[in-house]
Design an enzyme around this catalytic site. Structure first.
Site, short mmCIF file in Angstrom:
data_model
loop_
_atom_site.label_atom_id
_atom_site.label_comp_id
_atom_site.label_asym_id
_atom_site.label_seq_id
_atom_site.Cartn_x
_atom_site.Cartn_y
_atom_site.Cartn_z
N TRP A 138 27.38 61.21 31.77
CA TRP A 138 28.66 60.88 31.13
C TRP A 138 28.67 61.17 29.63
O TRP A 138 29.69 61.08 28.98
CB TRP A 138 29.01 59.40 31.39
CG TRP A 138 29.56 59.15 32.76
CD1 TRP A 138 29.57 60.02 33.82
CD2 TRP A 138 30.21 57.96 33.23
NE1 TRP A 138 30.17 59.44 34.91
CE2 TRP A 138 30.58 58.18 34.58
CE3 TRP A 138 30.51 56.72 32.65
CZ2 TRP A 138 31.23 57.21 35.35
CZ3 TRP A 138 31.16 55.76 33.41
CH2 TRP A 138 31.52 56.01 34.74
N HIS A 180 17.77 66.79 26.73
CA HIS A 180 19.05 67.50 26.88
C HIS A 180 19.27 68.40 25.66
O HIS A 180 18.94 68.03 24.54
CB HIS A 180 20.20 66.49 27.02
CG HIS A 180 21.47 67.14 27.48
ND1 HIS A 180 22.26 67.87 26.62
CD2 HIS A 180 22.05 67.21 28.69
CE1 HIS A 180 23.29 68.35 27.31
NE2 HIS A 180 23.18 67.97 28.56
N GLU A 207 21.82 69.02 23.99
CA GLU A 207 22.63 68.44 22.93
C GLU A 207 21.77 67.59 21.99
O GLU A 207 22.17 67.33 20.85
CB GLU A 207 23.78 67.63 23.55
CG GLU A 207 24.87 68.56 24.06
CD GLU A 207 25.72 68.02 25.19
OE1 GLU A 207 25.71 66.80 25.43
OE2 GLU A 207 26.38 68.84 25.85
N GLU A 215 19.41 74.02 32.48
CA GLU A 215 20.78 74.05 31.98
C GLU A 215 20.89 75.09 30.86
O GLU A 215 20.56 74.80 29.70
CB GLU A 215 21.17 72.68 31.40
CG GLU A 215 21.13 71.56 32.39
CD GLU A 215 21.99 70.39 31.91
OE1 GLU A 215 22.96 70.06 32.59
OE2 GLU A 215 21.69 69.84 30.83
N SER A 244 28.49 73.43 33.65
CA SER A 244 29.81 73.72 34.23
C SER A 244 29.83 73.71 35.75
O SER A 244 30.52 74.52 36.37
CB SER A 244 30.37 75.04 33.68
OG SER A 244 30.54 74.95 32.27
N GLY A 279 28.07 67.29 33.92
CA GLY A 279 28.63 66.59 32.78
C GLY A 279 30.09 66.27 33.01
O GLY A 279 30.45 65.29 33.66
N GLY A 280 30.97 67.14 32.50
CA GLY A 280 32.41 66.88 32.51
C GLY A 280 32.97 66.44 33.86
O GLY A 280 33.75 65.49 33.95
P1 PGA Z 1 28.84 70.20 31.92
O1 PGA Z 1 27.54 69.46 31.28
O2 PGA Z 1 28.77 69.96 33.41
O3 PGA Z 1 30.02 69.51 31.28
O4 PGA Z 1 28.73 71.63 31.58
C1 PGA Z 1 26.30 69.52 31.91
C2 PGA Z 1 25.29 68.80 31.08
O5 PGA Z 1 25.33 68.91 29.85
O6 PGA Z 1 24.41 68.09 31.61
#
Ligand code: PGA
Length: 243
Positions: free
Chosen positions: A10, A92, A94, A164, A205, A226-227
């Site tokens: 999330w 991750h 990010e 990822e 994605s 994610g999204g």
């Molecule tokens: P996303 O994110 O499905 O929104 O691309 C995946 C993630 O960062 O784990």
């Protein structure tokens, strides 16, 4: 065949108002008992979601490598466990890219999480320029090698790897199926004997539209989403595609 894992990340989304989504995701998971479903809400929601949704796994999105101490704003692996989490996402992109987490830092976190019995989702993945330079496999295999703790008998039972590609996260762009298969095969090869029992997930994605074809790949043991994990309406078909 390994049981597929579908993990919802999330990120920094969700509040007490999102509890209905968590409950709806739990219901969707209960309809697919052959799939291991987890959601990783923000720290502030872990305890509430864990107690409201006992049929699914609840995870954190990061932890500190130290057990406790003067680390303002941080959360330790044992604190996650105490709040009801049994899993944690580590490394991750990010955090690697946005917050400067190195492989060595990620490795220390993985060790800390495994030590308290959390199941680890270790994230790896290359940036677009690395892929365009033809270095994606070498880069990702290097991340796997440097972020994993030294071999131990317990390591394989307690972790999965999530591939990822950074350029696929949140962009609506997914890797080509053959590139996913090739990367997962390379990661599995790098894991040696343990490669046969460490699940390797794909993330970036993943949606209801592409989940079935990605999850059908031999080398793919699940997805980190994610999204599309923020709403049960979008997440449920992905869970169903893994069943
Ligand atoms: P996303 O994110 O499905 O929104 O691309 C995946 C993630 O960062 O784990």
């Amino acid at each position: 065949m390994r049981r597929k894992m579908i993990i919802g990340n999330w990120k920094m989304n969700g509040s007490s108002a999102s509890m209905a989504e968590a409950l709806a995701i739990e219901a969707a998971a209960s309809a697919c008992p052959a799939v291991n479903v987890a959601i990783c809400p923000p720290f502030t929601m872990i305890a509430a979601v864990a107690s409201a949704c006992p049929a699914i796994t609840i995870g954190g999105q990061d932890c500190h490598s130290a057990a406790s101490g003067a680390y303002t704003g941080s959360t330790s692996a044992s604190m996650l466990h105490d709040a009801g989490a049994t899993l944690v996402i580590l490394g991750h992109s990010e955090r690697r890219v946005g917050l400067g987490e190195t492989n060595a830092m990620v490795k220390a976190k993985v060790e800390a999480a495994l030590a308290v019995g959390l199941f680890v989702i270790l994230c790896v993945g290359e940036a677009l320029d690395v892929r365009e330079d033809g270095e994606a496999v070498a880069f990702v295999v290097g991340q796997v090698r440097e972020s994993l703790p030294d071999e131990s008998p317990s390591r394989g039972a307690g972790l999965a790897i999530a591939y990822e590609p950074i350029w696929a996260i949140g962009t609506g762009r997914t890797a080509e199926l053959e590139d996913i298969a090739r990367m997962h095969g390379a990661i599995r090869g790098a894991l040696g004997n343990e490669g046969t029992h460490i699940p390797i997930l794909y993330g970036g994605s993943v949606t209801a539209d592409n989940a079935a074809s990605i999850l059908a790949l031999d080398q793919v043991d699940g997805a980190l989403v994610g999204g599309a994990s923020l709403s049960a309406a979008k997440f449920a078909p992905i869970i169903a595609a893994a069943g």
